[in-house]
Design a protein around this motif. Structure first.
Motif, PDB file in Angstrom:
ATOM      1  N   PRO A 109       0.788  -1.191   0.006  1.00  0.00           N
ATOM      2  CA  PRO A 109       0.035  -0.090   0.102  1.00  0.00           C
ATOM      3  C   PRO A 109       0.786   1.380  -0.029  1.00  0.00           C
ATOM      4  O   PRO A 109       0.448   2.184  -0.599  1.00  0.00           O
ATOM      5  CB  PRO A 109      -0.802  -0.150   1.170  1.00  0.00           C
ATOM      6  N   VAL A 110       1.980   1.169   0.475  1.00  0.00           N
ATOM      7  CA  VAL A 110       2.775   2.365   0.513  1.00  0.00           C
ATOM      8  C   VAL A 110       3.390   2.682  -0.753  1.00  0.00           C
ATOM      9  O   VAL A 110       3.364   3.768  -1.285  1.00  0.00           O
ATOM     10  CB  VAL A 110       4.159   2.344   1.459  1.00  0.00           C
ATOM     11  N   VAL A 111       3.563   1.715  -1.704  1.00  0.00           N
ATOM     12  CA  VAL A 111       4.137   1.999  -2.930  1.00  0.00           C
ATOM     13  C   VAL A 111       2.950   2.313  -3.855  1.00  0.00           C
ATOM     14  O   VAL A 111       3.072   3.306  -4.535  1.00  0.00           O
ATOM     15  CB  VAL A 111       4.559   0.435  -3.767  1.00  0.00           C
ATOM     16  N   GLY A 112       1.690   1.834  -3.371  1.00  0.00           N
ATOM     17  CA  GLY A 112       0.619   2.390  -4.092  1.00  0.00           C
ATOM     18  C   GLY A 112       0.344   3.988  -3.661  1.00  0.00           C
ATOM     19  O   GLY A 112      -0.096   4.640  -4.937  1.00  0.00           O
ATOM     20  N   TYR A 113       0.627   3.880  -2.650  1.00  0.00           N
ATOM     21  CA  TYR A 113       0.429   5.689  -2.106  1.00  0.00           C
ATOM     22  C   TYR A 113       1.248   6.417  -2.853  1.00  0.00           C
ATOM     23  O   TYR A 113       0.723   7.386  -3.544  1.00  0.00           O
ATOM     24  CB  TYR A 113       0.690   5.502  -0.760  1.00  0.00           C
ATOM     25  N   LEU A 114       2.367   6.236  -3.070  1.00  0.00           N
ATOM     26  CA  LEU A 114       3.538   7.006  -3.638  1.00  0.00           C
ATOM     27  C   LEU A 114       3.144   7.045  -5.194  1.00  0.00           C
ATOM     28  O   LEU A 114       3.220   8.124  -5.720  1.00  0.00           O
ATOM     29  CB  LEU A 114       4.683   6.139  -3.584  1.00  0.00           C
ATOM     30  N   ARG A 115       2.561   5.973  -5.694  1.00  0.00           N
ATOM     31  CA  ARG A 115       2.141   6.140  -7.243  1.00  0.00           C
ATOM     32  C   ARG A 115       1.098   7.118  -7.496  1.00  0.00           C
ATOM     33  O   ARG A 115       0.972   7.724  -8.553  1.00  0.00           O
ATOM     34  CB  ARG A 115       1.786   4.713  -7.766  1.00  0.00           C
ATOM     35  N   GLU A 116       0.166   7.223  -6.433  1.00  0.00           N
ATOM     36  CA  GLU A 116      -0.953   8.250  -6.555  1.00  0.00           C
ATOM     37  C   GLU A 116      -0.385   9.498  -6.734  1.00  0.00           C
ATOM     38  O   GLU A 116      -1.096  10.480  -7.260  1.00  0.00           O
ATOM     39  CB  GLU A 116      -1.999   7.900  -5.463  1.00  0.00           C
ATOM     40  N   MET A 117       0.797   9.699  -5.985  1.00  0.00           N
ATOM     41  CA  MET A 117       1.242  10.963  -6.208  1.00  0.00           C
ATOM     42  C   MET A 117       2.192  11.332  -7.487  1.00  0.00           C
ATOM     43  O   MET A 117       2.872  12.483  -7.671  1.00  0.00           O
ATOM     44  CB  MET A 117       2.514  11.504  -4.998  1.00  0.00           C
ATOM     45  N   GLY A 118       2.283  10.476  -8.275  1.00  0.00           N
ATOM     46  CA  GLY A 118       3.142  10.401  -9.573  1.00  0.00           C
ATOM     47  C   GLY A 118       4.289   9.831  -9.271  1.00  0.00           C
ATOM     48  O   GLY A 118       5.611  10.094 -10.400  1.00  0.00           O
ATOM     49  N   ILE A 119       4.739   9.412  -8.193  1.00  0.00           N
ATOM     50  CA  ILE A 119       6.008   8.876  -7.752  1.00  0.00           C
ATOM     51  C   ILE A 119       6.266   7.298  -8.234  1.00  0.00           C
ATOM     52  O   ILE A 119       5.661   6.488  -7.669  1.00  0.00           O
ATOM     53  CB  ILE A 119       6.294   9.058  -6.444  1.00  0.00           C
ATOM     54  N   SER A 120       6.874   7.088  -9.191  1.00  0.00           N
ATOM     55  CA  SER A 120       7.107   5.702  -9.605  1.00  0.00           C
ATOM     56  C   SER A 120       8.151   4.881  -8.835  1.00  0.00           C
ATOM     57  O   SER A 120       9.190   5.253  -8.739  1.00  0.00           O
ATOM     58  CB  SER A 120       7.574   5.623 -11.078  1.00  0.00           C
ATOM     59  N   VAL A 121       7.655   3.806  -8.089  1.00  0.00           N
ATOM     60  CA  VAL A 121       8.499   3.022  -7.000  1.00  0.00           C
ATOM     61  C   VAL A 121       8.406   1.609  -7.569  1.00  0.00           C
ATOM     62  O   VAL A 121       7.334   1.154  -7.541  1.00  0.00           O
ATOM     63  CB  VAL A 121       8.191   3.318  -6.016  1.00  0.00           C
ATOM     64  N   PRO A 122       9.503   1.007  -7.930  1.00  0.00           N
ATOM     65  CA  PRO A 122       9.458  -0.622  -8.339  1.00  0.00           C
ATOM     66  C   PRO A 122       9.089  -1.335  -6.762  1.00  0.00           C
ATOM     67  O   PRO A 122       9.845  -1.194  -5.822  1.00  0.00           O
ATOM     68  CB  PRO A 122      10.793  -0.913  -8.499  1.00  0.00           C
ATOM     69  N   GLN A 123       7.993  -1.856  -6.869  1.00  0.00           N
ATOM     70  CA  GLN A 123       7.655  -2.733  -5.640  1.00  0.00           C
ATOM     71  C   GLN A 123       8.472  -3.609  -5.105  1.00  0.00           C
ATOM     72  O   GLN A 123       8.973  -3.561  -3.772  1.00  0.00           O
ATOM     73  CB  GLN A 123       6.419  -3.378  -5.962  1.00  0.00           C
ATOM     74  N   ASN A 124       9.483  -4.328  -5.884  1.00  0.00           N
ATOM     75  CA  ASN A 124      10.234  -5.283  -5.290  1.00  0.00           C
ATOM     76  C   ASN A 124      11.629  -4.752  -4.770  1.00  0.00           C
ATOM     77  O   ASN A 124      12.307  -5.429  -4.227  1.00  0.00           O
ATOM     78  CB  ASN A 124      10.496  -6.467  -6.617  1.00  0.00           C
ATOM     79  N   THR A 125      11.902  -3.411  -5.276  1.00  0.00           N
ATOM     80  CA  THR A 125      13.211  -2.859  -4.702  1.00  0.00           C
ATOM     81  C   THR A 125      12.869  -1.817  -3.410  1.00  0.00           C
ATOM     82  O   THR A 125      13.682  -1.152  -3.115  1.00  0.00           O
ATOM     83  CB  THR A 125      13.877  -2.477  -5.842  1.00  0.00           C
ATOM     84  N   PHE A 126      11.582  -1.495  -3.228  1.00  0.00           N
ATOM     85  CA  PHE A 126      11.051  -0.428  -2.460  1.00  0.00           C
ATOM     86  C   PHE A 126      11.457  -0.925  -0.996  1.00  0.00           C
ATOM     87  O   PHE A 126      11.521  -1.876  -0.648  1.00  0.00           O
ATOM     88  CB  PHE A 126       9.780   0.049  -2.155  1.00  0.00           C
ATOM     89  N   GLN A 127      12.099   0.312  -0.008  1.00  0.00           N
ATOM     90  CA  GLN A 127      12.656   0.026   1.179  1.00  0.00           C
ATOM     91  C   GLN A 127      12.253   0.926   2.109  1.00  0.00           C
ATOM     92  O   GLN A 127      12.222   2.445   1.596  1.00  0.00           O
ATOM     93  CB  GLN A 127      14.176  -0.094   1.382  1.00  0.00           C
ATOM     94  N   THR A 128      11.445   0.733   3.131  1.00  0.00           N
ATOM     95  CA  THR A 128      10.923   1.928   3.981  1.00  0.00           C
ATOM     96  C   THR A 128      11.779   2.862   4.337  1.00  0.00           C
ATOM     97  O   THR A 128      11.236   4.083   4.366  1.00  0.00           O
ATOM     98  CB  THR A 128      10.334   1.125   5.385  1.00  0.00           C
ATOM     99  N   GLN A 129      13.174   2.663   4.543  1.00  0.00           N
ATOM    100  CA  GLN A 129      13.990   3.846   5.008  1.00  0.00           C
ATOM    101  C   GLN A 129      14.169   4.786   3.719  1.00  0.00           C
ATOM    102  O   GLN A 129      14.493   5.984   4.072  1.00  0.00           O
ATOM    103  CB  GLN A 129      15.291   3.060   5.265  1.00  0.00           C
TER     104      GLN A 129
END
Length: 207
Positions: A109-129
């Motif tokens: 959901p955090v990756v999805g949340y970022l994508r709603e802002m137009g921030i493209s983040v690969p889910q398999n490499t995303f790190q909370t930090q």
């Protein structure tokens, strides 16, 4: 087109003798097939009852520009409504757009949340930090006040907004697997009443 037909088993003679009308029909079939494949896993939006009203924010003369829910190609349930009305205190028109996304279990959901802002983040490499880095150009809100785990806005609340929508402001909220995006393009007072109305969307069902 000829190369496509050759790759799919057509002989040279079949392609050479293909007439214009059959060729147009074939193009139509291929286009229809492509559209069907593209939309196969996406539900077409259906009209759904409003989950919130302008009166909940203290505004009047509500009219509904858009109100529907659907399932997107990733399996996330989505809802969107656009409300028009009047702010009686400021004697000005208001326009609110509210979007809600319930992420399916395979989506972070955090990756999805970022994508709603137009921030493209690969889910398999995303790190909370790395989250702070991704959000450095947005404005952090008091997440507890907004009843959320994450709460950010695209503009500060003192930015002068115009009825032309440039700039506009968007508030991005996330709690659990549900994101709420609240957009408006005229200056409004961010009162506790308004905050409570937006936060109440977490408890509402739209499908």
């Amino acid at each position: 087109m000829k190369k496509f037909l050759y790759r799919h088993g057509w002989s040279y003679d079949q392609v050479r003798h293909l007439k214009v009308v059959p060729l147009c029909f074939l193009v139509y079939i291929l286009a229809t097939y492509g559209f069907t494949e593209m939309t196969r896993n996406q539900s077409i939006g259906q009209e759904t009852p409003l989950i919130i009203h302008l009166s909940d924010f203290g505004f009047e003369d509500e009219s509904v520009e858009k109100n529907h829910s659907w399932t997107d190609g990733l399996g996330n349930n989505r809802y969107e409504c656009t409300l028009l009305g009047m702010d009686p205190a400021a004697n000005q028109h208001v326009r609110f757009n509210i979007q809600v996304v319930d992420y399916q279990e395979d989506i972070n959901p955090v990756v999805g949340y970022l994508r709603e802002m137009g921030i493209s983040v690969p889910q398999n490499t995303f790190q909370t930090q790395d989250l702070e880095h991704y959000l450095e150009e947005l404005h952090e809100l008091n997440a507890e006040q907004w009843g959320s785990e994450l709460a950010y806005s695209s503009q500060t609340f003192d930015v002068e907004l115009t009825s032309y929508g440039i700039p506009s402001n968007a508030i991005y909220l996330l709690s659990g697997n549900r994101a709420i995006i609240f957009r408006y393009n005229t200056k409004i007072d961010i009162t506790q009443e308004l905050i409570d109305s937006v936060v109440s969307i977490y408890q509402k069902s739209f499908y």
